[in-house]
Design a protein around this motif. Structure first.
Motif, mmCIF file in Angstrom:
data_model
loop_
_atom_site.group_PDB
_atom_site.id
_atom_site.type_symbol
_atom_site.label_atom_id
_atom_site.label_comp_id
_atom_site.label_asym_id
_atom_site.label_seq_id
_atom_site.Cartn_x
_atom_site.Cartn_y
_atom_site.Cartn_z
ATOM 1 N N LYS A 192 0.800 -1.235 0.000
ATOM 2 C CA LYS A 192 0.000 0.000 0.000
ATOM 3 C C LYS A 192 0.831 1.283 0.000
ATOM 4 O O LYS A 192 0.278 2.359 -0.168
ATOM 5 C CB LYS A 192 -0.934 0.010 1.214
ATOM 6 N N PHE A 193 2.123 1.185 0.223
ATOM 7 C CA PHE A 193 3.004 2.362 0.270
ATOM 8 C C PHE A 193 2.540 3.355 1.337
ATOM 9 O O PHE A 193 2.568 4.572 1.151
ATOM 10 C CB PHE A 193 3.091 3.044 -1.114
ATOM 11 N N THR A 194 2.127 2.807 2.465
ATOM 12 C CA THR A 194 1.593 3.630 3.550
ATOM 13 C C THR A 194 2.603 4.647 4.048
ATOM 14 O O THR A 194 2.270 5.822 4.257
ATOM 15 C CB THR A 194 1.129 2.729 4.711
ATOM 16 N N ASP A 195 3.844 4.236 4.253
ATOM 17 C CA ASP A 195 4.859 5.159 4.773
ATOM 18 C C ASP A 195 5.102 6.305 3.804
ATOM 19 O O ASP A 195 5.232 7.473 4.214
ATOM 20 C CB ASP A 195 6.169 4.428 5.043
ATOM 21 N N GLU A 196 5.175 5.984 2.524
ATOM 22 C CA GLU A 196 5.428 7.020 1.519
ATOM 23 C C GLU A 196 4.268 8.021 1.471
ATOM 24 O O GLU A 196 4.492 9.238 1.383
ATOM 25 C CB GLU A 196 5.621 6.378 0.148
ATOM 26 N N ILE A 197 3.059 7.511 1.546
ATOM 27 C CA ILE A 197 1.895 8.394 1.501
ATOM 28 C C ILE A 197 1.814 9.250 2.758
ATOM 29 O O ILE A 197 1.510 10.448 2.692
ATOM 30 C CB ILE A 197 0.615 7.573 1.279
ATOM 31 N N HIS A 198 2.125 8.662 3.904
ATOM 32 C CA HIS A 198 2.119 9.449 5.137
ATOM 33 C C HIS A 198 3.174 10.553 5.088
ATOM 34 O O HIS A 198 2.936 11.666 5.598
ATOM 35 C CB HIS A 198 2.337 8.546 6.345
ATOM 36 N N SER A 199 4.318 10.278 4.490
ATOM 37 C CA SER A 199 5.348 11.329 4.345
ATOM 38 C C SER A 199 4.829 12.469 3.477
ATOM 39 O O SER A 199 5.086 13.657 3.767
ATOM 40 C CB SER A 199 6.612 10.739 3.725
ATOM 41 N N ILE A 200 4.096 12.130 2.423
ATOM 42 C CA ILE A 200 3.493 13.149 1.556
ATOM 43 C C ILE A 200 2.496 13.991 2.348
ATOM 44 O O ILE A 200 2.506 15.234 2.275
ATOM 45 C CB ILE A 200 2.818 12.482 0.345
ATOM 46 N N LEU A 201 1.648 13.325 3.113
ATOM 47 C CA LEU A 201 0.637 14.052 3.885
ATOM 48 C C LEU A 201 1.279 14.941 4.946
ATOM 49 O O LEU A 201 0.847 16.091 5.147
ATOM 50 C CB LEU A 201 -0.329 13.066 4.535
ATOM 51 N N GLU A 202 2.290 14.440 5.613
ATOM 52 C CA GLU A 202 2.958 15.241 6.639
ATOM 53 C C GLU A 202 3.627 16.465 6.032
ATOM 54 O O GLU A 202 3.593 17.569 6.606
ATOM 55 C CB GLU A 202 3.956 14.374 7.400
ATOM 56 N N ALA A 203 4.222 16.292 4.852
ATOM 57 C CA ALA A 203 4.854 17.431 4.181
ATOM 58 C C ALA A 203 3.808 18.449 3.748
ATOM 59 O O ALA A 203 4.015 19.668 3.870
ATOM 60 C CB ALA A 203 5.665 16.946 2.978
ATOM 61 N N ARG A 235 -6.969 10.207 6.838
ATOM 62 C CA ARG A 235 -5.674 10.499 7.463
ATOM 63 C C ARG A 235 -5.291 11.970 7.226
ATOM 64 O O ARG A 235 -4.835 12.660 8.142
ATOM 65 C CB ARG A 235 -4.606 9.578 6.871
ATOM 66 N N ALA A 236 -5.494 12.451 6.014
ATOM 67 C CA ALA A 236 -5.168 13.842 5.704
ATOM 68 C C ALA A 236 -5.968 14.796 6.586
ATOM 69 O O ALA A 236 -5.415 15.752 7.159
ATOM 70 C CB ALA A 236 -5.451 14.123 4.231
#
Length: 264
Positions: A192-203, A235-236
């Motif tokens: 799911k690329f959860t970590d990558e997506i969370h990094s995008i959202l945090e940025a 999450r966003a």
């Protein structure tokens, strides 16, 4: 209560339809929209060669002034019926940040709203428009080595777009952050690329940016879900990120697409 469509294309789209602005607007009014933003594809940055067969991914720069002037006229004509905003969908193309900033510095004062999107990826000396067709996506998988490698490169590039210095007129909304999933039923990723997506959202949260909550993926036969899907939107929002519904309509009939399957 506001009803917004923040991602709409126009007759100025080289790969869109000939439907008039009035057709788009009248349909939006009939569906009780109160606000809409036209976000035509901005010209691709100077020096970049469009890899699509017809090289029609963005407007010609010579048409930008006319595009803005037309929307200003429409704002006045429809001012008592609907709020119209002037926007662009700007491509983030890695390595062309200065050229993109130069374009935005030249035209940004005329923008009310805008979207920053990733469509083009670069690998092994070749650019690809990743959402152009299943055939293009398949060729990318072959060259990158796996579906997961394409996904990983896409999400890295989206993160770079958020972190890029595009000047004072950098778009305030990030477009369809899971566009890489357009052909997921044909070419599923293994995770799911959860970590990558969370990094995008945090940025995005750290920079006060919005997310395009895009209905086009719902109707794409090989996708079947919004860009991004609900769990990412949830999450966003938990991070304080505003999400804005966008039909990503390229025809008047596309206004409202996907909306019934989304949580707004």
């Amino acid at each position: 209560m506001k009803k917004v469509d923040g991602h709409i294309h126009t007759p100025f789209c080289p790969h869109g339809s000939s439907d008039s602005f009035h057709q788009y607007i009248e349909r939006a009014i009939s569906l009780q929209y109160t606000h809409l933003t036209f976000t035509e594809h901005a010209p691709l940055p100077a020096g970049f060669i469009d890899t699509t067969p017809d090289q029609d991914s963005g407007m010609d720069e010579e048409d930008v002034s006319s595009y803005f002037d037309t929307i200003e006229e429409l704002k006045e004509k429809y001012r008592h019926q609907i709020t119209i905003r002037t926007g662009l969908e700007v491509d983030y193309i890695e390595g062309f940040e200065k050229e993109t900033a130069d374009f935005l510095n030249g035209w940004g004062s005329r923008l009310d709203d805008s979207i920053l999107s990733v469509h083009f990826l670069h690998h092994k000396n070749k650019w690809d428009c990743l959402d152009f067709s299943p055939e293009v996506f398949s060729s990318m998988i072959d060259r990158y080595g796996s579906v997961d490698a394409v996904y990983a490169h896409y999400y890295r590039t989206v993160l770079k777009s958020i972190e890029a210095d595009l000047g004072a007129f950098m778009p305030n909304r990030i477009g369809h952050i899971t566009l890489v999933k357009k052909f997921q039923k044909l070419y599923p990723a293994s995770k799911k690329f959860t970590d990558e997506i969370h990094s995008i959202l945090e940025a995005a949260a750290a920079r006060g940016l919005e997310l395009d909550y895009n209905g086009a993926g719902v109707i794409k036969p090989h996708c079947g879900e919004s860009y991004p899907p609900w769990e990412i939107v949830e999450r966003a929002r938990s991070l304080g990120i505003k999400t804005v519904y966008g039909s990503d309509a390229h025809t008047a009939s596309g206004i409202d697409q996907g909306r019934n399957a989304m949580r707004l």
